[in-house]
Enzyme design. Structure first.
Site, PDB file in Angstrom:
ATOM      1  N   SER A 125      35.989 -29.621  41.889  1.00 40.63           N
ATOM      2  CA  SER A 125      37.024 -30.640  42.083  1.00 40.63           C
ATOM      3  C   SER A 125      36.843 -31.324  43.439  1.00 40.63           C
ATOM      4  CB  SER A 125      38.384 -29.927  42.057  1.00 40.63           C
ATOM      5  OG  SER A 125      39.385 -30.771  42.540  1.00 40.63           O
ATOM      6  N   TYR A 149      44.585 -23.058  45.185  1.00 40.96           N
ATOM      7  CA  TYR A 149      43.738 -23.604  44.114  1.00 40.96           C
ATOM      8  C   TYR A 149      42.447 -24.175  44.712  1.00 40.96           C
ATOM      9  CZ  TYR A 149      41.866 -27.087  40.891  1.00 40.96           C
ATOM     10  OH  TYR A 149      41.009 -27.850  40.115  1.00 40.96           O
ATOM     11  N   LYS A 153      38.405 -23.019  44.347  1.00 41.88           N
ATOM     12  CA  LYS A 153      37.316 -23.901  43.879  1.00 41.88           C
ATOM     13  C   LYS A 153      36.150 -23.836  44.869  1.00 41.88           C
ATOM     14  CE  LYS A 153      38.424 -25.533  39.980  1.00 41.88           C
ATOM     15  NZ  LYS A 153      37.681 -25.056  38.834  1.00 41.88           N
TER      16      LYS A 153
HETATM   17  P1  NAD Z   1      43.094 -26.746  31.234  1.00 41.76           P
HETATM   18  O1  NAD Z   1      44.100 -25.806  31.814  1.00 41.76           O
HETATM   19  O2  NAD Z   1      43.527 -27.695  30.190  1.00 41.76           O
HETATM   20  O3  NAD Z   1      41.848 -25.902  30.657  1.00 41.76           O
HETATM   21  C1  NAD Z   1      41.400 -24.697  31.230  1.00 41.76           C
HETATM   22  C2  NAD Z   1      41.238 -23.688  30.088  1.00 41.76           C
HETATM   23  O4  NAD Z   1      40.762 -22.447  30.616  1.00 41.76           O
HETATM   24  C3  NAD Z   1      42.567 -23.396  29.381  1.00 41.76           C
HETATM   25  O5  NAD Z   1      42.379 -23.557  27.986  1.00 41.76           O
HETATM   26  C4  NAD Z   1      42.871 -21.943  29.730  1.00 41.76           C
HETATM   27  O6  NAD Z   1      43.565 -21.274  28.693  1.00 41.76           O
HETATM   28  C5  NAD Z   1      41.469 -21.385  29.981  1.00 41.76           C
HETATM   29  N1  NAD Z   1      41.404 -20.223  30.875  1.00 41.76           N
HETATM   30  C6  NAD Z   1      41.920 -20.126  32.131  1.00 41.76           C
HETATM   31  N2  NAD Z   1      41.629 -18.923  32.646  1.00 41.76           N
HETATM   32  C7  NAD Z   1      40.910 -18.244  31.709  1.00 41.76           C
HETATM   33  C8  NAD Z   1      40.342 -16.941  31.653  1.00 41.76           C
HETATM   34  N3  NAD Z   1      40.471 -16.079  32.668  1.00 41.76           N
HETATM   35  N4  NAD Z   1      39.670 -16.565  30.530  1.00 41.76           N
HETATM   36  C9  NAD Z   1      39.548 -17.427  29.484  1.00 41.76           C
HETATM   37  N5  NAD Z   1      40.067 -18.668  29.490  1.00 41.76           N
HETATM   38  C10 NAD Z   1      40.751 -19.072  30.581  1.00 41.76           C
HETATM   39  O7  NAD Z   1      42.422 -27.511  32.458  1.00 41.76           O
HETATM   40  P2  NAD Z   1      41.443 -28.765  32.442  1.00 41.76           P
HETATM   41  O8  NAD Z   1      42.191 -29.930  32.957  1.00 41.76           O
HETATM   42  O9  NAD Z   1      40.744 -28.853  31.156  1.00 41.76           O
HETATM   43  O10 NAD Z   1      40.427 -28.319  33.587  1.00 41.76           O
HETATM   44  C11 NAD Z   1      39.199 -27.679  33.301  1.00 41.76           C
HETATM   45  C12 NAD Z   1      38.523 -27.317  34.613  1.00 41.76           C
HETATM   46  O11 NAD Z   1      38.351 -28.494  35.386  1.00 41.76           O
HETATM   47  C13 NAD Z   1      39.330 -26.348  35.478  1.00 41.76           C
HETATM   48  O12 NAD Z   1      38.426 -25.426  36.063  1.00 41.76           O
HETATM   49  C14 NAD Z   1      39.940 -27.236  36.546  1.00 41.76           C
HETATM   50  O13 NAD Z   1      40.148 -26.562  37.759  1.00 41.76           O
HETATM   51  C15 NAD Z   1      38.849 -28.302  36.696  1.00 41.76           C
HETATM   52  N6  NAD Z   1      39.403 -29.578  37.215  1.00 41.76           N
HETATM   53  C16 NAD Z   1      40.400 -30.205  36.510  1.00 41.76           C
HETATM   54  C17 NAD Z   1      40.935 -31.387  37.020  1.00 41.76           C
HETATM   55  C18 NAD Z   1      42.055 -32.102  36.279  1.00 41.76           C
HETATM   56  O14 NAD Z   1      42.702 -32.961  36.866  1.00 41.76           O
HETATM   57  N7  NAD Z   1      42.312 -31.818  35.012  1.00 41.76           N
HETATM   58  C19 NAD Z   1      40.453 -31.930  38.234  1.00 41.76           C
HETATM   59  C20 NAD Z   1      39.439 -31.264  38.902  1.00 41.76           C
HETATM   60  C21 NAD Z   1      38.890 -30.082  38.379  1.00 41.76           C
HETATM   61  C1  UD1 Z   2      45.984 -33.225  42.937  1.00 45.46           C
HETATM   62  C2  UD1 Z   2      45.772 -31.998  43.776  1.00 45.46           C
HETATM   63  C3  UD1 Z   2      44.279 -31.685  43.817  1.00 45.46           C
HETATM   64  C4  UD1 Z   2      43.734 -31.518  42.389  1.00 45.46           C
HETATM   65  C5  UD1 Z   2      44.042 -32.785  41.586  1.00 45.46           C
HETATM   66  C6  UD1 Z   2      43.611 -32.675  40.134  1.00 45.46           C
HETATM   67  C7  UD1 Z   2      47.598 -31.926  45.415  1.00 45.46           C
HETATM   68  C8  UD1 Z   2      47.950 -32.037  46.852  1.00 45.46           C
HETATM   69  N1  UD1 Z   2      46.306 -32.210  45.120  1.00 45.46           N
HETATM   70  O1  UD1 Z   2      45.254 -34.287  43.489  1.00 45.46           O
HETATM   71  O2  UD1 Z   2      44.061 -30.491  44.527  1.00 45.46           O
HETATM   72  O3  UD1 Z   2      42.332 -31.310  42.406  1.00 45.46           O
HETATM   73  O4  UD1 Z   2      45.462 -33.027  41.627  1.00 45.46           O
HETATM   74  O5  UD1 Z   2      44.329 -31.673  39.489  1.00 45.46           O
HETATM   75  O6  UD1 Z   2      48.418 -31.576  44.576  1.00 45.46           O
HETATM   76  N2  UD1 Z   2      51.989 -38.866  42.843  1.00 45.46           N
HETATM   77  C9  UD1 Z   2      53.254 -39.419  42.910  1.00 45.46           C
HETATM   78  N3  UD1 Z   2      54.224 -38.895  42.104  1.00 45.46           N
HETATM   79  C10 UD1 Z   2      53.984 -37.844  41.253  1.00 45.46           C
HETATM   80  C11 UD1 Z   2      52.683 -37.274  41.199  1.00 45.46           C
HETATM   81  C12 UD1 Z   2      51.710 -37.808  42.028  1.00 45.46           C
HETATM   82  O7  UD1 Z   2      53.505 -40.366  43.656  1.00 45.46           O
HETATM   83  O8  UD1 Z   2      54.917 -37.413  40.561  1.00 45.46           O
HETATM   84  C13 UD1 Z   2      50.936 -39.482  43.683  1.00 45.46           C
HETATM   85  C14 UD1 Z   2      50.318 -38.526  44.692  1.00 45.46           C
HETATM   86  O9  UD1 Z   2      51.041 -38.524  45.877  1.00 45.46           O
HETATM   87  C15 UD1 Z   2      48.912 -39.125  44.820  1.00 45.46           C
HETATM   88  C16 UD1 Z   2      48.626 -39.707  43.430  1.00 45.46           C
HETATM   89  O10 UD1 Z   2      49.889 -39.858  42.810  1.00 45.46           O
HETATM   90  O11 UD1 Z   2      48.929 -40.192  45.737  1.00 45.46           O
HETATM   91  C17 UD1 Z   2      47.768 -38.800  42.567  1.00 45.46           C
HETATM   92  O12 UD1 Z   2      48.359 -37.517  42.531  1.00 45.46           O
HETATM   93  P1  UD1 Z   2      47.798 -36.350  41.575  1.00 45.46           P
HETATM   94  O13 UD1 Z   2      47.657 -36.871  40.198  1.00 45.46           O
HETATM   95  O14 UD1 Z   2      48.661 -35.147  41.776  1.00 45.46           O
HETATM   96  O15 UD1 Z   2      46.316 -36.093  42.107  1.00 45.46           O
HETATM   97  P2  UD1 Z   2      45.782 -35.743  43.589  1.00 45.46           P
HETATM   98  O16 UD1 Z   2      46.857 -35.800  44.588  1.00 45.46           O
HETATM   99  O17 UD1 Z   2      44.599 -36.584  43.859  1.00 45.46           O
END
Ligand code: NAD
Ligand code: UD1
Length: 332
Positions: A125, A149, A153
Protein backbone atom coordinates in the site's frame (compact mmCIF):
# COMPACT_ATOMS: atom_id res chain seq x y z
CA UNK A 1 2.38 -20.67 -23.68
CA UNK A 2 0.49 -22.41 -20.86
CA UNK A 3 -1.09 -20.09 -18.29
CA UNK A 4 0.58 -20.06 -14.89
CA UNK A 5 -1.20 -21.81 -12.01
CA UNK A 6 -2.09 -19.23 -9.35
CA UNK A 7 -2.70 -19.52 -5.64
CA UNK A 8 -4.72 -16.48 -4.55
CA UNK A 9 -5.01 -15.65 -0.85
CA UNK A 10 -7.88 -13.35 0.10
CA UNK A 11 -9.63 -14.69 -2.99
CA UNK A 12 -13.13 -13.72 -1.85
CA UNK A 13 -12.22 -10.15 -0.87
CA UNK A 14 -12.79 -6.99 -2.89
CA UNK A 15 -9.52 -6.93 -4.85
CA UNK A 16 -8.58 -10.64 -4.59
CA UNK A 17 -12.10 -11.64 -5.67
CA UNK A 18 -12.08 -9.29 -8.64
CA UNK A 19 -8.62 -10.51 -9.61
CA UNK A 20 -9.63 -14.19 -9.27
CA UNK A 21 -12.73 -13.65 -11.39
CA UNK A 22 -10.68 -12.05 -14.18
CA UNK A 23 -7.96 -14.70 -13.95
CA UNK A 24 -10.52 -17.50 -14.18
CA UNK A 25 -12.21 -15.82 -17.14
CA UNK A 26 -8.81 -15.64 -18.85
CA UNK A 27 -8.26 -19.39 -18.35
CA UNK A 28 -5.82 -19.39 -15.42
CA UNK A 29 -6.18 -22.20 -12.91
CA UNK A 30 -6.88 -20.51 -9.57
CA UNK A 31 -6.55 -22.03 -6.12
CA UNK A 32 -8.31 -19.67 -3.71
CA UNK A 33 -7.83 -19.35 0.02
CA UNK A 34 -9.86 -17.21 2.43
CA UNK A 35 -11.18 -17.39 5.98
CA UNK A 36 -14.15 -15.07 5.26
CA UNK A 37 -13.06 -12.71 8.04
CA UNK A 38 -13.96 -9.81 5.72
CA UNK A 39 -15.78 -11.41 2.81
CA UNK A 40 -18.87 -13.36 1.92
CA UNK A 41 -19.53 -16.93 0.81
CA UNK A 42 -21.55 -15.44 -2.08
CA UNK A 43 -18.28 -14.39 -3.72
CA UNK A 44 -16.99 -17.95 -3.50
CA UNK A 45 -20.19 -19.12 -5.19
CA UNK A 46 -19.52 -16.78 -8.13
CA UNK A 47 -16.01 -18.18 -8.49
CA UNK A 48 -17.28 -21.76 -8.05
CA UNK A 49 -18.98 -21.40 -11.44
CA UNK A 50 -15.56 -21.81 -13.06
CA UNK A 51 -14.25 -25.37 -13.38
CA UNK A 52 -10.69 -24.06 -13.10
CA UNK A 53 -11.34 -22.87 -9.48
CA UNK A 54 -10.65 -24.72 -6.25
CA UNK A 55 -11.01 -23.25 -2.80
CA UNK A 56 -9.79 -23.80 0.77
CA UNK A 57 -11.31 -22.08 3.79
CA UNK A 58 -8.46 -21.57 6.23
CA UNK A 59 -6.88 -18.88 8.35
CA UNK A 60 -3.40 -18.62 6.81
CA UNK A 61 -1.96 -16.91 9.87
CA UNK A 62 -2.79 -19.86 12.12
CA UNK A 63 -2.27 -22.86 9.92
CA UNK A 64 1.20 -23.34 8.43
CA UNK A 65 0.69 -27.10 8.21
CA UNK A 66 -2.43 -26.71 6.07
CA UNK A 67 -0.78 -24.02 3.88
CA UNK A 68 2.13 -26.43 3.31
CA UNK A 69 -0.27 -29.22 2.41
CA UNK A 70 -2.20 -27.06 -0.08
CA UNK A 71 0.99 -25.90 -1.73
CA UNK A 72 2.50 -29.37 -2.04
CA UNK A 73 -0.78 -30.73 -3.38
CA UNK A 74 -1.60 -27.96 -5.88
CA UNK A 75 1.92 -26.85 -6.89
CA UNK A 76 1.16 -23.25 -7.96
CA UNK A 77 3.66 -21.25 -10.03
CA UNK A 78 2.85 -17.94 -8.34
CA UNK A 79 1.12 -16.87 -5.13
CA UNK A 80 -0.82 -13.61 -5.24
CA UNK A 81 -1.12 -12.67 -1.60
CA UNK A 82 -4.09 -10.33 -1.04
CA UNK A 83 -5.17 -11.70 2.35
CA UNK A 84 -4.85 -9.24 5.18
CA UNK A 85 -6.78 -6.96 7.48
CA UNK A 86 -6.92 -3.42 6.13
CA UNK A 87 -8.75 -0.99 8.39
CA UNK A 88 -6.55 1.81 9.70
CA UNK A 89 -8.87 2.68 12.60
CA UNK A 90 -9.42 -0.95 13.64
CA UNK A 91 -5.66 -1.54 13.57
CA UNK A 92 -5.15 1.26 16.07
CA UNK A 93 -7.76 -0.22 18.40
CA UNK A 94 -6.60 -3.82 18.06
CA UNK A 95 -2.90 -3.80 17.25
CA UNK A 96 -2.35 -7.39 18.32
CA UNK A 97 -4.94 -8.68 15.84
CA UNK A 98 -3.30 -6.77 12.97
CA UNK A 99 0.26 -7.85 13.80
CA UNK A 100 -0.75 -11.48 14.32
CA UNK A 101 -2.96 -11.74 11.27
CA UNK A 102 -0.94 -9.80 8.72
CA UNK A 103 2.59 -10.76 9.71
CA UNK A 104 1.96 -14.43 10.45
CA UNK A 105 -0.01 -14.86 7.21
CA UNK A 106 2.91 -13.56 5.16
CA UNK A 107 5.46 -15.49 7.23
CA UNK A 108 3.53 -18.73 6.70
CA UNK A 109 3.28 -18.13 2.97
CA UNK A 110 7.02 -17.45 2.75
CA UNK A 111 7.88 -20.51 4.86
CA UNK A 112 5.81 -22.70 2.60
CA UNK A 113 7.30 -21.46 -0.68
CA UNK A 114 10.93 -20.96 0.35
CA UNK A 115 12.26 -24.12 -1.28
CA UNK A 116 9.64 -24.68 -3.93
CA UNK A 117 10.50 -22.33 -6.78
CA UNK A 118 7.22 -20.39 -6.39
CA UNK A 119 7.08 -16.62 -6.96
CA UNK A 120 5.14 -14.14 -4.86
CA UNK A 121 3.13 -11.01 -5.65
CA UNK A 122 2.16 -9.08 -2.53
CA UNK A 123 -0.59 -6.46 -2.00
CA UNK A 124 1.22 -3.54 -0.42
CA UNK A 125 0.00 0.00 0.00
CA UNK A 126 1.00 3.62 -0.48
CA UNK A 127 0.55 3.80 3.28
CA UNK A 128 4.25 2.74 3.56
CA UNK A 129 5.21 6.24 2.32
CA UNK A 130 3.61 7.82 5.41
CA UNK A 131 3.28 11.57 5.58
CA UNK A 132 6.87 12.75 4.99
CA UNK A 133 7.08 12.64 1.21
CA UNK A 134 6.34 15.11 -1.56
CA UNK A 135 4.08 13.85 -4.35
CA UNK A 136 4.39 12.46 -6.96
CA UNK A 137 5.93 9.69 -4.85
CA UNK A 138 8.51 7.39 -6.46
CA UNK A 139 9.24 3.89 -5.13
CA UNK A 140 12.54 4.96 -3.56
CA UNK A 141 10.84 7.56 -1.31
CA UNK A 142 11.35 7.37 2.46
CA UNK A 143 9.15 5.08 4.55
CA UNK A 144 7.18 6.07 7.60
CA UNK A 145 3.89 4.84 8.98
CA UNK A 146 1.06 6.40 10.92
CA UNK A 147 -0.89 3.33 11.97
CA UNK A 148 -0.47 -0.27 13.03
CA UNK A 149 -1.97 -1.23 9.66
CA UNK A 150 0.72 0.77 7.85
CA UNK A 151 3.46 -0.68 10.05
CA UNK A 152 2.32 -4.23 9.29
CA UNK A 153 2.43 -3.47 5.54
CA UNK A 154 5.97 -2.12 5.84
CA UNK A 155 7.02 -5.05 8.06
CA UNK A 156 5.59 -7.53 5.53
CA UNK A 157 7.61 -5.88 2.76
CA UNK A 158 10.79 -6.21 4.86
CA UNK A 159 10.01 -9.82 5.67
CA UNK A 160 9.52 -10.58 1.97
CA UNK A 161 12.84 -8.86 1.15
CA UNK A 162 14.70 -11.04 3.65
CA UNK A 163 13.18 -14.29 2.43
CA UNK A 164 13.57 -13.40 -1.23
CA UNK A 165 17.28 -12.75 -0.62
CA UNK A 166 17.87 -15.81 1.54
CA UNK A 167 15.95 -18.29 -0.62
CA UNK A 168 16.24 -16.63 -4.01
CA UNK A 169 12.50 -16.12 -4.44
CA UNK A 170 11.20 -13.74 -7.15
CA UNK A 171 8.86 -11.32 -5.38
CA UNK A 172 6.94 -8.20 -6.35
CA UNK A 173 5.23 -5.84 -3.92
CA UNK A 174 2.57 -3.72 -5.59
CA UNK A 175 1.91 -0.52 -3.67
CA UNK A 176 -1.70 0.38 -4.30
CA UNK A 177 -2.80 4.00 -4.10
CA UNK A 178 -6.59 4.45 -3.63
CA UNK A 179 -8.56 1.64 -5.31
CA UNK A 180 -12.20 2.46 -6.12
CA UNK A 181 -15.00 1.28 -8.38
CA UNK A 182 -16.45 -2.04 -9.38
CA UNK A 183 -15.56 -4.48 -12.13
CA UNK A 184 -17.74 -4.13 -15.25
CA UNK A 185 -19.57 -7.41 -14.51
CA UNK A 186 -20.66 -5.91 -11.15
CA UNK A 187 -20.15 -9.19 -9.34
CA UNK A 188 -17.65 -8.44 -6.61
CA UNK A 189 -18.11 -5.15 -4.83
CA UNK A 190 -16.47 -3.40 -1.94
CA UNK A 191 -18.38 -3.94 1.30
CA UNK A 192 -20.03 -0.65 2.24
CA UNK A 193 -22.00 -2.03 5.20
CA UNK A 194 -19.16 -2.70 7.67
CA UNK A 195 -18.36 0.89 8.77
CA UNK A 196 -15.87 1.83 6.04
CA UNK A 197 -13.40 4.65 6.68
CA UNK A 198 -12.51 5.30 3.07
CA UNK A 199 -13.97 8.08 0.98
CA UNK A 200 -15.69 6.24 -1.90
CA UNK A 201 -17.55 3.70 0.28
CA UNK A 202 -18.73 6.60 2.42
CA UNK A 203 -19.99 8.49 -0.66
CA UNK A 204 -21.79 5.29 -1.72
CA UNK A 205 -23.45 5.02 1.69
CA UNK A 206 -24.88 8.53 1.27
CA UNK A 207 -26.00 7.73 -2.30
CA UNK A 208 -27.73 4.58 -0.97
CA UNK A 209 -29.35 6.69 1.80
CA UNK A 210 -27.68 4.60 4.51
CA UNK A 211 -26.01 7.77 5.82
CA UNK A 212 -27.50 11.22 5.61
CA UNK A 213 -24.24 12.98 4.73
CA UNK A 214 -20.49 12.64 4.52
CA UNK A 215 -17.99 14.65 6.56
CA UNK A 216 -15.08 16.10 4.64
CA UNK A 217 -11.98 15.97 6.85
CA UNK A 218 -10.38 19.38 6.48
CA UNK A 219 -10.81 22.22 4.00
CA UNK A 220 -7.67 24.22 4.68
CA UNK A 221 -5.05 22.02 3.07
CA UNK A 222 -2.67 23.68 0.60
CA UNK A 223 -4.58 22.16 -2.33
CA UNK A 224 -6.71 23.62 -5.15
CA UNK A 225 -9.91 23.70 -3.04
CA UNK A 226 -8.54 23.11 0.46
CA UNK A 227 -9.60 19.43 0.66
CA UNK A 228 -7.18 16.47 0.58
CA UNK A 229 -5.92 15.21 -2.76
CA UNK A 230 -5.42 11.49 -3.57
CA UNK A 231 -4.65 9.17 -6.46
CA UNK A 232 -7.84 7.15 -7.06
CA UNK A 233 -7.38 4.10 -9.27
CA UNK A 234 -10.11 1.99 -10.89
CA UNK A 235 -10.23 -1.61 -9.62
CA UNK A 236 -9.94 -2.92 -13.19
CA UNK A 237 -6.72 -0.97 -13.80
CA UNK A 238 -5.42 -2.22 -10.45
CA UNK A 239 -6.23 -5.83 -11.31
CA UNK A 240 -4.53 -5.42 -14.69
CA UNK A 241 -1.41 -4.30 -12.83
CA UNK A 242 -1.29 -7.79 -11.30
CA UNK A 243 -1.47 -9.46 -14.71
CA UNK A 244 1.34 -7.18 -15.88
CA UNK A 245 3.38 -8.22 -12.82
CA UNK A 246 2.63 -11.89 -13.52
CA UNK A 247 4.04 -11.58 -17.02
CA UNK A 248 7.31 -10.10 -15.79
CA UNK A 249 7.94 -11.79 -12.45
CA UNK A 250 9.97 -14.71 -13.73
CA UNK A 251 12.63 -12.49 -15.22
CA UNK A 252 13.05 -10.54 -11.97
CA UNK A 253 15.51 -11.14 -9.15
CA UNK A 254 14.53 -10.97 -5.50
CA UNK A 255 12.13 -8.28 -4.34
CA UNK A 256 10.81 -5.53 -6.64
CA UNK A 257 8.45 -2.68 -5.77
CA UNK A 258 5.96 -0.89 -8.00
CA UNK A 259 3.45 1.87 -7.43
CA UNK A 260 0.00 1.16 -8.85
CA UNK A 261 -1.55 4.60 -9.25
CA UNK A 262 -2.64 6.91 -12.03
CA UNK A 263 -0.20 9.73 -11.24
CA UNK A 264 -3.16 12.13 -11.10
CA UNK A 265 -4.58 13.82 -8.02
CA UNK A 266 -8.23 14.43 -7.22
CA UNK A 267 -9.56 16.36 -4.23
CA UNK A 268 -12.30 15.12 -1.90
CA UNK A 269 -14.60 17.85 -3.19
CA UNK A 270 -13.83 16.99 -6.82
CA UNK A 271 -14.61 13.32 -6.22
CA UNK A 272 -17.93 14.19 -4.57
CA UNK A 273 -18.85 16.66 -7.34
CA UNK A 274 -17.89 14.21 -10.08
CA UNK A 275 -19.94 11.47 -8.42
CA UNK A 276 -22.93 13.84 -8.24
CA UNK A 277 -22.61 14.90 -11.88
CA UNK A 278 -22.10 11.54 -13.53
CA UNK A 279 -24.74 9.73 -11.46
CA UNK A 280 -27.17 12.62 -10.99
CA UNK A 281 -27.34 12.10 -7.22
CA UNK A 282 -26.92 14.77 -4.55
CA UNK A 283 -24.31 13.96 -1.89
CA UNK A 284 -24.76 16.07 1.24
CA UNK A 285 -21.60 16.89 3.15
CA UNK A 286 -20.24 19.01 5.97
CA UNK A 287 -16.72 19.96 6.98
CA UNK A 288 -14.96 18.47 10.00
CA UNK A 289 -11.45 18.98 11.26
CA UNK A 290 -8.56 17.13 9.64
CA UNK A 291 -8.32 13.38 10.30
CA UNK A 292 -5.30 12.39 12.37
CA UNK A 293 -2.54 10.88 10.24
CA UNK A 294 -3.86 12.32 6.96
CA UNK A 295 -1.60 14.03 4.45
CA UNK A 296 -2.70 16.94 2.26
CA UNK A 297 -1.59 15.43 -1.04
CA UNK A 298 -0.64 11.89 -1.99
CA UNK A 299 -0.28 10.64 -5.54
CA UNK A 300 1.96 8.20 -7.32
CA UNK A 301 4.83 8.48 -9.68
CA UNK A 302 3.75 5.47 -11.77
CA UNK A 303 6.62 5.68 -14.28
CA UNK A 304 8.50 2.62 -13.00
CA UNK A 305 5.47 0.34 -13.48
CA UNK A 306 5.13 1.73 -16.99
CA UNK A 307 8.78 1.12 -17.80
CA UNK A 308 9.27 -2.27 -16.15
CA UNK A 309 5.79 -3.82 -16.20
CA UNK A 310 4.51 -2.10 -19.31
CA UNK A 311 1.41 -1.09 -17.33
CA UNK A 312 -0.50 2.17 -17.07
CA UNK A 313 -3.87 3.03 -15.57
CA UNK A 314 -6.36 4.17 -18.20
CA UNK A 315 -9.71 4.78 -16.48
CA UNK A 316 -10.87 8.29 -15.58
CA UNK A 317 -12.42 9.62 -12.38
CA UNK A 318 -15.75 9.81 -14.25
CA UNK A 319 -15.57 6.09 -15.03
CA UNK A 320 -14.59 5.27 -11.44
CA UNK A 321 -17.63 7.15 -10.10
CA UNK A 322 -20.02 5.60 -12.64
CA UNK A 323 -18.75 2.07 -11.98
CA UNK A 324 -18.64 2.45 -8.19
CA UNK A 325 -22.34 3.42 -8.18
CA UNK A 326 -23.32 0.73 -10.72
CA UNK A 327 -21.86 -1.87 -8.39
CA UNK A 328 -24.01 -1.01 -5.36
CA UNK A 329 -27.10 0.81 -6.59
CA UNK A 330 -29.33 -2.25 -7.07
CA UNK A 331 -28.02 -4.33 -4.15
CA UNK A 332 -29.45 -4.67 -0.63
P1 NAD B 1 -10.68 -7.27 1.67
O1 NAD B 1 -10.82 -7.21 3.15
O2 NAD B 1 -11.88 -7.11 0.83
O3 NAD B 1 -9.98 -8.67 1.26
C1 NAD B 1 -9.02 -9.31 2.06
C2 NAD B 1 -9.43 -10.78 2.17
O4 NAD B 1 -8.47 -11.49 2.96
C3 NAD B 1 -10.79 -10.95 2.86
O5 NAD B 1 -11.61 -11.77 2.05
C4 NAD B 1 -10.47 -11.63 4.18
O6 NAD B 1 -11.51 -12.50 4.61
C5 NAD B 1 -9.17 -12.37 3.84
N1 NAD B 1 -8.28 -12.65 4.97
C6 NAD B 1 -7.81 -11.75 5.88
N2 NAD B 1 -7.00 -12.37 6.75
C7 NAD B 1 -6.95 -13.69 6.39
C8 NAD B 1 -6.29 -14.83 6.92
N3 NAD B 1 -5.53 -14.76 8.01
N4 NAD B 1 -6.47 -16.03 6.30
C9 NAD B 1 -7.26 -16.13 5.19
N5 NAD B 1 -7.90 -15.07 4.65
C10 NAD B 1 -7.76 -13.87 5.25
O7 NAD B 1 -9.55 -6.22 1.26
P2 NAD B 1 -9.13 -5.71 -0.18
O8 NAD B 1 -9.58 -4.31 -0.32
O9 NAD B 1 -9.49 -6.70 -1.20
O10 NAD B 1 -7.55 -5.67 0.01
C11 NAD B 1 -6.71 -6.74 -0.41
C12 NAD B 1 -5.28 -6.42 -0.01
O11 NAD B 1 -4.90 -5.18 -0.58
C13 NAD B 1 -5.08 -6.27 1.50
O12 NAD B 1 -3.85 -6.87 1.85
C14 NAD B 1 -5.01 -4.76 1.71
O13 NAD B 1 -4.22 -4.41 2.81
C15 NAD B 1 -4.36 -4.32 0.40
N6 NAD B 1 -4.69 -2.91 0.07
C16 NAD B 1 -6.01 -2.55 -0.06
C17 NAD B 1 -6.32 -1.22 -0.34
C18 NAD B 1 -7.77 -0.78 -0.47
O14 NAD B 1 -8.03 0.41 -0.43
N7 NAD B 1 -8.72 -1.67 -0.66
C19 NAD B 1 -5.29 -0.26 -0.48
C20 NAD B 1 -3.97 -0.67 -0.34
C21 NAD B 1 -3.66 -2.02 -0.08
C1 UD1 C 1 -6.45 5.55 3.91
C2 UD1 C 1 -5.48 5.14 4.98
C3 UD1 C 1 -4.31 4.41 4.33
C4 UD1 C 1 -4.82 3.21 3.51
C5 UD1 C 1 -5.85 3.70 2.49
C6 UD1 C 1 -6.47 2.57 1.69
C7 UD1 C 1 -5.70 6.76 6.81
C8 UD1 C 1 -5.03 7.86 7.55
N1 UD1 C 1 -5.02 6.31 5.72
O1 UD1 C 1 -5.79 6.37 2.99
O2 UD1 C 1 -3.42 3.94 5.32
O3 UD1 C 1 -3.75 2.57 2.83
O4 UD1 C 1 -6.89 4.41 3.18
O5 UD1 C 1 -7.19 1.73 2.53
O6 UD1 C 1 -6.77 6.29 7.18
N2 UD1 C 1 -12.06 11.57 3.58
C9 UD1 C 1 -13.05 12.45 3.98
N3 UD1 C 1 -14.16 11.94 4.58
C10 UD1 C 1 -14.32 10.59 4.79
C11 UD1 C 1 -13.30 9.69 4.38
C12 UD1 C 1 -12.17 10.23 3.79
O7 UD1 C 1 -12.94 13.67 3.80
O8 UD1 C 1 -15.36 10.19 5.35
C13 UD1 C 1 -10.88 12.15 2.89
C14 UD1 C 1 -9.56 11.88 3.61
O9 UD1 C 1 -9.30 12.88 4.54
C15 UD1 C 1 -8.60 11.88 2.42
C16 UD1 C 1 -9.43 11.32 1.26
O10 UD1 C 1 -10.78 11.49 1.64
O11 UD1 C 1 -8.24 13.20 2.08
C17 UD1 C 1 -9.19 9.84 1.00
O12 UD1 C 1 -9.36 9.14 2.22
P1 UD1 C 1 -9.33 7.53 2.28
O13 UD1 C 1 -10.25 6.99 1.25
O14 UD1 C 1 -9.56 7.13 3.70
O15 UD1 C 1 -7.86 7.15 1.80
P2 UD1 C 1 -6.42 7.63 2.35
O16 UD1 C 1 -6.55 8.68 3.37
O17 UD1 C 1 -5.57 7.96 1.19
Amino acid sequence: MKNKKLLVTGSTGYIGGTFSYEALKSGYEVIGIDNFSNSKKATKQILDNFINFTFYEIDISKNLKKVNEIISKTKPDVIIHFAGLKSVSESEKNQNLYWQNNILSTLNILESIKNNNISLIFSSSATVYGDKNESPIPEEAKFSTNSAYGSTKLAQELLISDYSRAYDISCISLRYFNPVGTHADKLIIEDIMSSPNNLMPRILRVAKKIDEKISIYGNRYPTKDGTGERDYIHISDLVNGHFAALKKINGMDNHNFFNLGTGKKTSVLELIRTFENVNDIKIKFDYKSEREGDVAICYADPSLAKKELDWTATKTINEMCVDAWKGVKDGD
